[in-house]
Design a protein around this motif. Structure first.
Motif, PDB file in Angstrom:
ATOM      1  N   GLU A 148       0.830  -1.210   0.000  1.00 37.86           N
ATOM      2  CA  GLU A 148       0.000   0.000   0.000  1.00 37.86           C
ATOM      3  C   GLU A 148       0.863   1.259   0.000  1.00 37.86           C
ATOM      4  N   LEU A 149       1.941   1.248   0.794  1.00 39.74           N
ATOM      5  CA  LEU A 149       2.850   2.393   0.813  1.00 39.74           C
ATOM      6  C   LEU A 149       3.539   2.555  -0.529  1.00 39.74           C
ATOM      7  N   ALA A 150       4.007   1.458  -1.114  1.00 33.60           N
ATOM      8  CA  ALA A 150       4.696   1.530  -2.402  1.00 33.60           C
ATOM      9  C   ALA A 150       3.774   2.050  -3.493  1.00 33.60           C
ATOM     10  N   GLU A 151       2.519   1.631  -3.485  1.00 36.11           N
ATOM     11  CA  GLU A 151       1.579   2.115  -4.497  1.00 36.11           C
ATOM     12  C   GLU A 151       1.285   3.602  -4.300  1.00 36.11           C
ATOM     13  N   SER A 152       1.196   4.036  -3.035  1.00 35.36           N
ATOM     14  CA  SER A 152       1.029   5.473  -2.781  1.00 35.36           C
ATOM     15  C   SER A 152       2.213   6.263  -3.311  1.00 35.36           C
ATOM     16  N   LEU A 153       3.415   5.739  -3.090  1.00 40.64           N
ATOM     17  CA  LEU A 153       4.607   6.400  -3.603  1.00 40.64           C
ATOM     18  C   LEU A 153       4.649   6.390  -5.128  1.00 40.64           C
ATOM     19  N   ALA A 154       4.176   5.306  -5.738  1.00 41.22           N
ATOM     20  CA  ALA A 154       4.155   5.239  -7.203  1.00 41.22           C
ATOM     21  C   ALA A 154       3.254   6.320  -7.784  1.00 41.22           C
ATOM     22  N   ARG A 155       2.167   6.622  -7.100  1.00 36.36           N
ATOM     23  CA  ARG A 155       1.293   7.715  -7.565  1.00 36.36           C
ATOM     24  C   ARG A 155       2.013   9.067  -7.464  1.00 36.36           C
ATOM     25  N   LEU A 156       2.729   9.256  -6.363  1.00 37.86           N
ATOM     26  CA  LEU A 156       3.474  10.502  -6.203  1.00 37.86           C
ATOM     27  C   LEU A 156       4.625  10.591  -7.203  1.00 37.86           C
ATOM     28  N   VAL A 157       5.278   9.476  -7.476  1.00 32.24           N
ATOM     29  CA  VAL A 157       6.340   9.452  -8.489  1.00 32.24           C
ATOM     30  C   VAL A 157       5.782   9.876  -9.841  1.00 32.24           C
ATOM     31  N   ALA A 158       4.628   9.333 -10.187  1.00 35.70           N
ATOM     32  CA  ALA A 158       4.014   9.703 -11.461  1.00 35.70           C
ATOM     33  C   ALA A 158       3.760  11.207 -11.525  1.00 35.70           C
ATOM     34  N   GLU A 159       3.202  11.767 -10.477  1.00 34.85           N
ATOM     35  CA  GLU A 159       2.937  13.210 -10.462  1.00 34.85           C
ATOM     36  C   GLU A 159       4.228  14.012 -10.550  1.00 34.85           C
TER      37      GLU A 159
END
Length: 361
Positions: A148-159
């Protein structure tokens, strides 16, 4: 243009996402493009839970060897399970570490005629519950929280790279995909034979994954990151943080706008006891050829022109055509005994000797 020479790993505060998201994304963008590593704090996983997980990791490695060998990778074609110390070699040197690989629980579904990468998916190998009560439940809980943390970070990475928040997850991660994690023990130098050296794991980049989250489970030194000029930078444990780094899969998929930086681990100095760490790998999908995503030009223009690395680059061309085959070949190369038992013909076809160990994963 000269290589960018970072001298420390930045610390990003996820609490800032709620108070000043634009500043957070600017800091994240710099870390992605120019470092490839960063710490995160205020990540939402409770320190008490991580302390309990660390104690169970120590308990697992303290089990008698015959108990650990019951969960050895050799029992499964998934490459999940236990690896005895010295089973891997990086850059022609022995890696002095024990490890236990695990993943979210999924059944084995591969059969002859299906793509070979599907054989990597399957159930975990668990120690006897009576020998280590709570181990399975805690390890799987960590996996869920880390994902869940990694997926949250992946969204921020995309932005941070000028994309929509779900641009990476929607395109490159499948629902119910199996993601891997490890428990790792690095013995101190005085616990090794003199000829073993001090290499916990040699210079490498995390292959085919999007992001790695690493919990340094005690305060001992060892993790080092190679900056773009080739200098090794210590990456000490900071309480209640994860170290995050970019995988080669993400680097390829975002046209090198995020850098998969080389890193290594040295065994702890004499007298300090073992170092423990717990990484989680958010993997990119393996089921089809992947096309890199369009990145805004002003982001691409910032990419470093020179990145020094001591890491090998095996099978890179394979990844661009067949990520699933690439993943299998890297695991065979890492664990030659499992490769010899379950993938011998494939190893021979790709020139991988199954008589010694090496790592590309």
């Amino acid at each position: 243009m000269a290589a960018i020479d970072f001298t420390y790993i930045p610390v990003l505060d996820l609490a800032t996402v709620r108070t000043n998201k634009s500043a957070f994304l600017a800091d994240l963008q710099h870390a992605l493009i120019h470092v490839g590593f960063f710490y995160v704090k205020n990540h939402g996983i409770a320190p008490e839970f991580l302390d309990g997980l660390a104690k169970l990791a120590v308990g697992y490695f303290d089990l008698p060897l015959d108990e650990k060998l019951k969960t050895d990778k050799i029992h499964s074609p998934t490459f999940l399970g236990y690896s005895i110390q010295g089973n891997e070699i990086t850059k022609d040197k022995k890696d002095n570490r024990e490890q236990f690989d695990f993943a979210n629980e999924l059944p084995a579904t591969w059969s002859e005629g299906r793509h070979i990468h599907e054989r990597l998916t399957g159930p975990n190998l668990w120690p006897n519950q009576s020998r280590l009560p709570g181990f399975r439940q805690t390890v799987l809980s960590f996996h869920q929280q880390a994902q869940e943390l990694a997926e949250s970070l992946a969204r921020l990475v995309a932005e941070a790279l000028g994309l929509e928040p779900n641009a990476l997850l929607d395109r490159y991660v499948l629902p119910n995909q199996q993601h891997r994690a490890k428990l790792i023990k690095y013995p101190a130098v005085d616990q090794l034979d003199p000829q073993d050296g001090t290499q916990g794991v040699g210079p490498h980049r995390d292959t085919a994954s999007l992001l790695t989250l690493l919990y340094q489970a005690n305060s001992l030194p060892g993790l080092q990151v190679q900056n773009h000029a080739g200098t090794w930078i210590d990456t000490p444990a900071i309480p209640n943080t994860f170290v995050v780094n970019i995988g080669t899969g993400l680097e390829y998929l975002v046209q090198n706008a995020a850098i998969a930086t080389t890193h290594r681990v040295l065994n702890p100095p004499p007298g300090l006891g073992p170092r423990y760490s717990i990484p989680f790998f958010l993997g990119a999908r393996l089921d089809a050829k992947l096309t890199p995503i369009g990145i805004p030009q002003h982001i691409l223009d910032q990419r470093p022109q020179v990145v020094v690395t001591d890491s090998a680059h095996q099978f890179n061309k394979v990844y661009k055509e067949d990520p699933g085959l690439y993943a299998v070949l890297n695991r065979i190369s890492s664990h030659r005994d499992v490769g010899a038992k379950f993938y011998l013909q494939l190893a021979q076809e790709h020139g991988i000797s199954t008589t010694t160990s090496s790592t590309g994963y």
